[in-house]
Design a protein around this motif. Structure first.
Motif, PDB file in Angstrom:
ATOM      1  N   ASN A   1       0.824  -1.222   0.000  1.00  0.00           N
ATOM      2  CA  ASN A   1       0.000   0.000   0.000  1.00  0.00           C
ATOM      3  C   ASN A   1       0.848   1.257   0.000  1.00  0.00           C
ATOM      4  O   ASN A   1       0.418   2.316  -0.447  1.00  0.00           O
ATOM      5  CB  ASN A   1      -0.936   0.004   1.213  1.00  0.00           C
ATOM      6  CG  ASN A   1      -2.005  -1.070   1.110  1.00  0.00           C
ATOM      7  OD1 ASN A   1      -2.311  -1.544   0.010  1.00  0.00           O
ATOM      8  ND2 ASN A   1      -2.559  -1.469   2.244  1.00  0.00           N
ATOM      9  N   TYR A   2       2.065   1.131   0.559  1.00  0.00           N
ATOM     10  CA  TYR A   2       2.984   2.271   0.599  1.00  0.00           C
ATOM     11  C   TYR A   2       4.077   2.130  -0.468  1.00  0.00           C
ATOM     12  O   TYR A   2       5.161   2.698  -0.329  1.00  0.00           O
ATOM     13  CB  TYR A   2       3.611   2.381   1.999  1.00  0.00           C
ATOM     14  CG  TYR A   2       2.602   2.732   3.061  1.00  0.00           C
ATOM     15  CD1 TYR A   2       2.275   4.067   3.330  1.00  0.00           C
ATOM     16  CD2 TYR A   2       1.949   1.736   3.781  1.00  0.00           C
ATOM     17  CE1 TYR A   2       1.341   4.391   4.298  1.00  0.00           C
ATOM     18  CE2 TYR A   2       1.003   2.048   4.745  1.00  0.00           C
ATOM     19  CZ  TYR A   2       0.706   3.382   5.005  1.00  0.00           C
ATOM     20  OH  TYR A   2      -0.230   3.698   5.958  1.00  0.00           O
ATOM     21  N   LYS A   3       3.777   1.294  -1.480  1.00  0.00           N
ATOM     22  CA  LYS A   3       4.661   1.111  -2.644  1.00  0.00           C
ATOM     23  C   LYS A   3       6.032   0.575  -2.250  1.00  0.00           C
ATOM     24  O   LYS A   3       7.073   1.017  -2.748  1.00  0.00           O
ATOM     25  CB  LYS A   3       4.807   2.440  -3.408  1.00  0.00           C
ATOM     26  CG  LYS A   3       3.495   2.954  -3.980  1.00  0.00           C
ATOM     27  CD  LYS A   3       3.676   4.257  -4.713  1.00  0.00           C
ATOM     28  CE  LYS A   3       2.323   4.769  -5.240  1.00  0.00           C
ATOM     29  NZ  LYS A   3       2.452   6.053  -5.942  1.00  0.00           N
ATOM     30  N   ILE A   4       5.998  -0.368  -1.330  1.00  0.00           N
ATOM     31  CA  ILE A   4       7.237  -1.064  -0.926  1.00  0.00           C
ATOM     32  C   ILE A   4       7.090  -2.518  -1.342  1.00  0.00           C
ATOM     33  O   ILE A   4       6.233  -3.240  -0.815  1.00  0.00           O
ATOM     34  CB  ILE A   4       7.471  -0.954   0.598  1.00  0.00           C
ATOM     35  CG1 ILE A   4       7.637   0.508   1.013  1.00  0.00           C
ATOM     36  CG2 ILE A   4       8.685  -1.777   1.018  1.00  0.00           C
ATOM     37  CD1 ILE A   4       7.706   0.721   2.504  1.00  0.00           C
ATOM     38  N   GLU A   5       7.895  -2.948  -2.314  1.00  0.00           N
ATOM     39  CA  GLU A   5       7.829  -4.318  -2.806  1.00  0.00           C
ATOM     40  C   GLU A   5       8.823  -5.202  -2.054  1.00  0.00           C
ATOM     41  O   GLU A   5       9.911  -4.760  -1.666  1.00  0.00           O
ATOM     42  CB  GLU A   5       8.120  -4.360  -4.317  1.00  0.00           C
ATOM     43  CG  GLU A   5       7.070  -3.670  -5.169  1.00  0.00           C
ATOM     44  CD  GLU A   5       5.718  -4.346  -5.086  1.00  0.00           C
ATOM     45  OE1 GLU A   5       5.690  -5.581  -4.919  1.00  0.00           O
ATOM     46  OE2 GLU A   5       4.687  -3.647  -5.184  1.00  0.00           O
ATOM     47  N   ILE A   6       8.437  -6.473  -1.896  1.00  0.00           N
ATOM     48  CA  ILE A   6       9.245  -7.438  -1.147  1.00  0.00           C
ATOM     49  C   ILE A   6       9.792  -8.477  -2.115  1.00  0.00           C
ATOM     50  O   ILE A   6       9.042  -9.087  -2.887  1.00  0.00           O
ATOM     51  CB  ILE A   6       8.410  -8.126  -0.051  1.00  0.00           C
ATOM     52  CG1 ILE A   6       7.836  -7.085   0.907  1.00  0.00           C
ATOM     53  CG2 ILE A   6       9.235  -9.153   0.704  1.00  0.00           C
ATOM     54  CD1 ILE A   6       8.865  -6.294   1.653  1.00  0.00           C
ATOM     55  N   ALA A   7      11.119  -8.709  -2.073  1.00  0.00           N
ATOM     56  CA  ALA A   7      11.733  -9.732  -2.928  1.00  0.00           C
ATOM     57  C   ALA A   7      11.576 -11.115  -2.311  1.00  0.00           C
ATOM     58  O   ALA A   7      11.292 -12.094  -3.001  1.00  0.00           O
ATOM     59  CB  ALA A   7      13.212  -9.419  -3.143  1.00  0.00           C
ATOM     60  N   GLN A   8      11.761 -11.231  -0.992  1.00  0.00           N
ATOM     61  CA  GLN A   8      11.661 -12.517  -0.310  1.00  0.00           C
ATOM     62  C   GLN A   8      11.285 -12.275   1.137  1.00  0.00           C
ATOM     63  O   GLN A   8      11.647 -11.250   1.727  1.00  0.00           O
ATOM     64  CB  GLN A   8      12.992 -13.283  -0.388  1.00  0.00           C
ATOM     65  CG  GLN A   8      12.904 -14.709   0.158  1.00  0.00           C
ATOM     66  CD  GLN A   8      14.262 -15.397   0.166  1.00  0.00           C
ATOM     67  OE1 GLN A   8      15.264 -14.782  -0.136  1.00  0.00           O
ATOM     68  NE2 GLN A   8      14.279 -16.663   0.513  1.00  0.00           N
ATOM     69  N   ILE A   9      10.570 -13.234   1.736  1.00  0.00           N
ATOM     70  CA  ILE A   9      10.183 -13.152   3.143  1.00  0.00           C
ATOM     71  C   ILE A   9      10.318 -14.544   3.752  1.00  0.00           C
ATOM     72  O   ILE A   9       9.930 -15.539   3.155  1.00  0.00           O
ATOM     73  CB  ILE A   9       8.756 -12.570   3.308  1.00  0.00           C
ATOM     74  CG1 ILE A   9       8.391 -12.440   4.789  1.00  0.00           C
ATOM     75  CG2 ILE A   9       7.733 -13.390   2.560  1.00  0.00           C
ATOM     76  CD1 ILE A   9       7.137 -11.615   5.031  1.00  0.00           C
ATOM     77  N   LYS A  10      10.917 -14.613   4.930  1.00  0.00           N
ATOM     78  CA  LYS A  10      11.134 -15.884   5.620  1.00  0.00           C
ATOM     79  C   LYS A  10      10.629 -15.764   7.046  1.00  0.00           C
ATOM     80  O   LYS A  10      10.821 -14.733   7.696  1.00  0.00           O
ATOM     81  CB  LYS A  10      12.626 -16.234   5.622  1.00  0.00           C
ATOM     82  CG  LYS A  10      12.945 -17.579   6.267  1.00  0.00           C
ATOM     83  CD  LYS A  10      14.429 -17.925   6.166  1.00  0.00           C
ATOM     84  CE  LYS A  10      15.226 -17.218   7.209  1.00  0.00           C
ATOM     85  NZ  LYS A  10      16.634 -17.671   7.285  1.00  0.00           N
ATOM     86  N   ALA A  11       9.970 -16.828   7.545  1.00  0.00           N
ATOM     87  CA  ALA A  11       9.421 -16.822   8.905  1.00  0.00           C
ATOM     88  C   ALA A  11      10.163 -17.828   9.767  1.00  0.00           C
ATOM     89  O   ALA A  11      10.353 -18.975   9.375  1.00  0.00           O
ATOM     90  CB  ALA A  11       7.931 -17.161   8.871  1.00  0.00           C
ATOM     91  N   THR A  12      10.616 -17.388  10.940  1.00  0.00           N
ATOM     92  CA  THR A  12      11.234 -18.264  11.934  1.00  0.00           C
ATOM     93  C   THR A  12      10.324 -18.284  13.159  1.00  0.00           C
ATOM     94  O   THR A  12      10.118 -17.249  13.797  1.00  0.00           O
ATOM     95  CB  THR A  12      12.635 -17.762  12.326  1.00  0.00           C
ATOM     96  OG1 THR A  12      13.426 -17.642  11.151  1.00  0.00           O
ATOM     97  CG2 THR A  12      13.301 -18.738  13.280  1.00  0.00           C
ATOM     98  N   VAL A  13       9.804 -19.464  13.490  1.00  0.00           N
ATOM     99  CA  VAL A  13       8.804 -19.580  14.557  1.00  0.00           C
ATOM    100  C   VAL A  13       9.513 -19.849  15.880  1.00  0.00           C
ATOM    101  O   VAL A  13      10.314 -20.785  15.984  1.00  0.00           O
ATOM    102  CB  VAL A  13       7.804 -20.712  14.250  1.00  0.00           C
ATOM    103  CG1 VAL A  13       6.710 -20.759  15.306  1.00  0.00           C
ATOM    104  CG2 VAL A  13       7.191 -20.509  12.870  1.00  0.00           C
ATOM    105  N   GLY A  14       9.222 -19.015  16.888  1.00  0.00           N
ATOM    106  CA  GLY A  14       9.769 -19.189  18.218  1.00  0.00           C
ATOM    107  C   GLY A  14       8.690 -19.565  19.210  1.00  0.00           C
ATOM    108  O   GLY A  14       7.529 -19.777  18.844  1.00  0.00           O
ATOM    109  N   PRO A  15       9.038 -19.670  20.512  1.00  0.00           N
ATOM    110  CA  PRO A  15       8.054 -20.075  21.522  1.00  0.00           C
ATOM    111  C   PRO A  15       6.865 -19.116  21.631  1.00  0.00           C
ATOM    112  O   PRO A  15       5.736 -19.550  21.718  1.00  0.00           O
ATOM    113  CB  PRO A  15       8.866 -20.090  22.826  1.00  0.00           C
ATOM    114  CG  PRO A  15      10.282 -20.159  22.398  1.00  0.00           C
ATOM    115  CD  PRO A  15      10.367 -19.468  21.083  1.00  0.00           C
ATOM    116  N   SER A  16       7.141 -17.805  21.626  1.00  0.00           N
ATOM    117  CA  SER A  16       6.056 -16.838  21.786  1.00  0.00           C
ATOM    118  C   SER A  16       5.992 -15.815  20.674  1.00  0.00           C
ATOM    119  O   SER A  16       5.014 -15.089  20.566  1.00  0.00           O
ATOM    120  CB  SER A  16       6.204 -16.105  23.135  1.00  0.00           C
ATOM    121  OG  SER A  16       7.466 -15.475  23.201  1.00  0.00           O
TER     122      SER A  16
END
Length: 817
Positions: A363-378
């Motif tokens: 929405n603010y014209k910021i494009e993402i090349a890649q996104i990675k999620a690391t899941v922790g306890p909380s």
């Protein structure tokens, strides 16, 4: 009417309570009942086996029918009782499946005798009864000519099922029952079956490969580092006998190089180099969107035994633990496991959060090349790689917009993540996982840590146990709002040290103004605590006594520095190593120096009551005490300048911030913001002067601390707690008019007023005797010199040492005599 109703209700409640009390079984009764069931299971086994031996069940039919006739003898090994039991349970019951009853009664007896958990026993009873019914019907289905195999119940149930669903339906029902048992009880799954066949196939393939003739293998297979020669070369071929297929080439063939240089295979000596087997790395989970990678944190190795109990002193060196050589470290079983076993990944939640983050940035014209999620306890960390040309500050300014779109409690943006070149967005999980102290203490990283004072705080976002060394901090400042986990954090720190260090190696000085947080550690006073001589409680709850303790620690610090100077070493580790190597003479005053950890809970309350008297020794300890093994852990709500001065704060590079309410408070603690966006309940930020690490603090409850202190307190201890040097404060009173003749004329009258009021203050004498301040002050000094009132205690009134006027008269009579 109302009274009668109330009486009947009370009677019913009394009856219910009576029945509850009557069904309560004591330990002795449980043990006796358990032994009875074990013996009964053995008797059942004997009766069942003899039922099938030599067809005794047919011979004993007459005995069973005429049980009261004592002239009839039974062939069963357990007599008539055994013949009757076997006939009842096997022949008229479930047949060969009745042997499972032996297992059930035996396990029930053992559970009762050993007082084990009954939840697993209930599960065992359910599935064993299920197996008895299925096996009984199976024997009734296949062995119709042998009723003793399926029993009457199995035979009749089989006929009942066949009447309604036929033989085929009965067989399918039994097959379904077996599948249910194998899946839910034996935990058999298609994946296990497939992996078994795959492993078998691989083994067969490897065996076939080894059986292939060596001629068919390529030249590269003859790698002496990977393969061993199994057959000896019997022949010695000459170069002329070898037929070489040649092609046109510009290079000449060197026939001399092809001649054999070894006459026999026995001359060959092989030292095969074994290549280490590389462990299989878990691949990250990939979502349908190729640009989104979900990284699952690896599960850490859990050690069930406390490795500190295995440490053995080197032979020939002085062992400081000899006084308590039989001391046993707390076992990990004393701690409770709260988590359900690992972190569960909710793929839908991750996908939803990812889409919201990407849409908000788009929405603010910021494009993402890649996104990675690391899941922790909380918390889940989303690492973003923006397209080229995007300014980091632009993403940083959208923190509140992203939090609004995610409807999260509070997100934290790390821009950029140090050492990675990505931007991190930390989003709280909807269903956080509690980190138990047991999982942290049992982690291999803590158990195998080679640190002087290891502390296991909790787990990071990557589900890795976070262990730090208090000796290298060297002091720790903990801060956060009320109820966010400071006291639990202190308990986690103390528990970590109790699990790793012997009582001879570390001592605690505990200051607890709240009077309830650290009182459980009173049980280990003679093992781990340090105190002043002639004091009752090792845990200091009175703020007035803290000043003497802190000054005593300063004296201990000066004494230790003198020992280090004489030993010509620079720190406590070098000194203790030299002492253990017997290079220092105990007759010259040298001794083994344990680490001393000063723990202060609610430091702000201490400053409010004692003020400058506390600041000076704390500042000295913070600046100088690191090298001689005295370390400070201070907990407060907000370390503002009026609570912790800049001089003290500069010597606390290690900071722990729990959740606070404003960015200003976060900057006060960490010198950076972020603590205001934590989610509470043990969520903390740790820094040691460089990077800020987010950790979920391990939870340890009061019953767990009580179990640990009971375990330690029940063992042999030292004669007393570790005694600190006695501190003699400067004389605050002025010894005026020691000669009785030079006392003020109103001395006796002033003494009577003070004793009557039981309060020593100059203002009281001013009012009662209508004196000026100077004369009243001189009278107070004279009363102190005579021993009637105590020394100056700041804003408080002086204590009065004489209780009543009769004791005062006796005091003056003794002076005159």
């Amino acid at each position: 009417m109302a009274k009668n109703k109330k009486e009947t209700v009370d009677k019913k409640n009394d009856k219910q309570e009576g029945t509850k009390r009557s069904f309560k079984i004591s330990k002795q009764q449980k043990f006796v009942l358990g032994c009875l069931l074990v013996l009964f299971s053995i008797a059942l086994l004997v009766a069942f086996i003899s039922f099938y031996v030599n067809g005794q069940w047919q011979n004993d039919q007459s005995v069973v029918n005429q049980l009261g006739d004592r002239t009839e003898a039974a062939e069963n090994w357990l007599g008539k009782f055994g013949a009757y039991l076997a006939d009842l349970i096997i022949y008229r019951g479930f047949g060969l499946a009745s042997f499972i009853f032996v297992r059930l009664f035996f396990l029930t007896g053992m559970f009762l005798a050993l007082e084990l958990s009954t939840q697993k026993l209930k599960n065992t009873w359910f599935w064993d009864i299920f197996a008895i019914i299925i096996v009984s019907i199976l024997f009734g289905f296949f062995a119709t000519s042998a009723p003793e195999l399926g029993g009457t119940i199995g035979y009749e149930l089989n006929l009942f099922l066949q009447d309604y669903i036929g033989k085929t339906g009965t067989l399918l029902t039994l097959l379904f029952g077996l599948i249910v048992y194998l899946i839910f009880k034996i935990k058999l799954s298609p994946e296990k079956i497939q992996s078994y066949f795959d492993s078998t196939k691989k083994e067969l393939k490897s065996e076939l490969d080894t059986l292939k003739p060596a001629v068919n293998q390529p030249e590269s297979a003859y790698n002496l580092e990977e393969f061993a020669i199994k057959e000896e070369i019997e022949s010695d071929p000459e170069i002329d006998d070898i037929h070489i297929k040649t092609v046109d080439t510009q290079f000449e063939l060197n026939k001399e190089a092809l001649k054999p240089t070894i006459s026999h295979s026995s001359e060959i000596e092989l030292n095969p180099i074994l290549k280490p087997i590389q462990p299989k790395q878990e691949l990250p989970l990939v979502s349908p969107d190729d640009a989104f990678v979900i990284e699952k944190a690896e599960e850490e190795d859990i050690i069930e035994e406390n490795l500190a109990s295995r440490l053995v002193a080197d032979f020939g060196l002085f062992d400081p633990t000899l006084d308590l050589s039989n001391y046993k470290f707390p076992t990990i079983d004393l701690l409770k496991e709260y988590s359900t076993g690992g972190i569960t990944i909710n793929q839908e939640e991750l996908e939803e959060n990812k889409n919201k983050i990407v849409d908000t940035l788009r929405n603010y014209k910021i494009e993402i090349a890649q996104i990675k999620a690391t899941v922790g306890p909380s918390v889940t960390l989303y690492e973003i790689v923006p397209e080229a040309g995007i300014r980091i500050s632009k993403i940083k300014s959208l923190e509140d917009d992203i939090a609004l779109s995610l409807s999260a409690l509070g997100i934290r943006i790390i821009a950029p993540i140090p050492g990675k070149g990505t931007i991190g967005i930390e989003v709280p999980n909807k269903n956080p996982t509690m980190v138990s102290m047991k999982s942290v203490i049992g982690a291999a990283k803590f158990q195998e840590a080679e640190m002087e004072l290891p502390i296991a705080l909790g787990k990071t976002i990557s589900n890795e146990t976070f262990v730090v060394d208090l000796a290298k901090m060297p002091h720790l400042l903990m801060a956060g709002a009320t109820g966010q986990g400071k006291s639990v954090g202190l308990n986690a720190v103390l528990t970590s040290l109790l699990y790793k260090k012997h009582p001879a190696e570390v001592k605690f000085v505990l200051v607890d103004p709240k009077k309830v947080e650290l009182t459980l550690f009173n049980k280990i006073e003679r093992h781990y605590l340090a105190k002043l001589p002639d004091t009752e409680d090792a845990i200091i709850t009175d703020n007035a006594k803290v000043v003497n303790t802190l000054n005593s620690l300063c004296t201990e610090m000066d004494n230790r520095y003198s020992l280090l100077k004489d030993a010509m070493v620079r720190n406590i580790k070098e000194y203790n190593d030299k002492f253990k190597a017997r290079k220092l003479n105990p007759e010259a005053g040298h001794r083994f120096l344990p680490y001393i950890v000063l723990v202060v809970d609610e430091f702000a309350d201490l400053i409010m009551t004692a003020g400058k008297e506390v600041e000076i020794p704390i500042a000295r300890l913070a600046q100088l005490a690191r090298a001689i093994g005295i370390h400070l852990i201070i907990a407060t709500q907000r370390p503002s300048v009026n609570v912790i001065t800049g001089l003290i704060k500069a010597n606390f590079p290690a900071r722990i911030a729990f959740r606070v309410t404003s960015k200003i408070d976060s900057r006060t603690i960490l010198d950076t913001q972020g603590a205001d966006q934590l989610i509470g309940r043990g969520d903390l930020l740790y820094t040691n002067g460089n990077d800020v690490v987010r950790v979920q603090c391990a939870f340890i409850d009061t019953p767990e601390v009580e179990k640990i202190t009971d375990f330690i307190g029940g063992q042999k201890a030292y004669a007393t707690a570790y005694l600190l040097p006695e501190f003699v404060g400067e004389e605050t009173g002025i010894n005026l008019d020691i000669d009785i003749s030079e006392r003020d004329t109103l001395f006796r009258e002033a003494a009577e007023i003070i004793v009557n009021a039981q309060q020593g203050s100059a203002s009281l004498l001013q009012r009662k005797l209508k004196l000026g301040y100077n004369r009243a002050g001189r009278l107070i000094d004279q009363l102190e010199a005579a021993g009637i009132v105590g020394p100056f205690e700041g804003s408080k009134a002086r204590s009065v040492n004489i209780l009543d006027l009769s004791a005062l008269d006796q005091f003056f009579n003794n002076e005159q005599n």
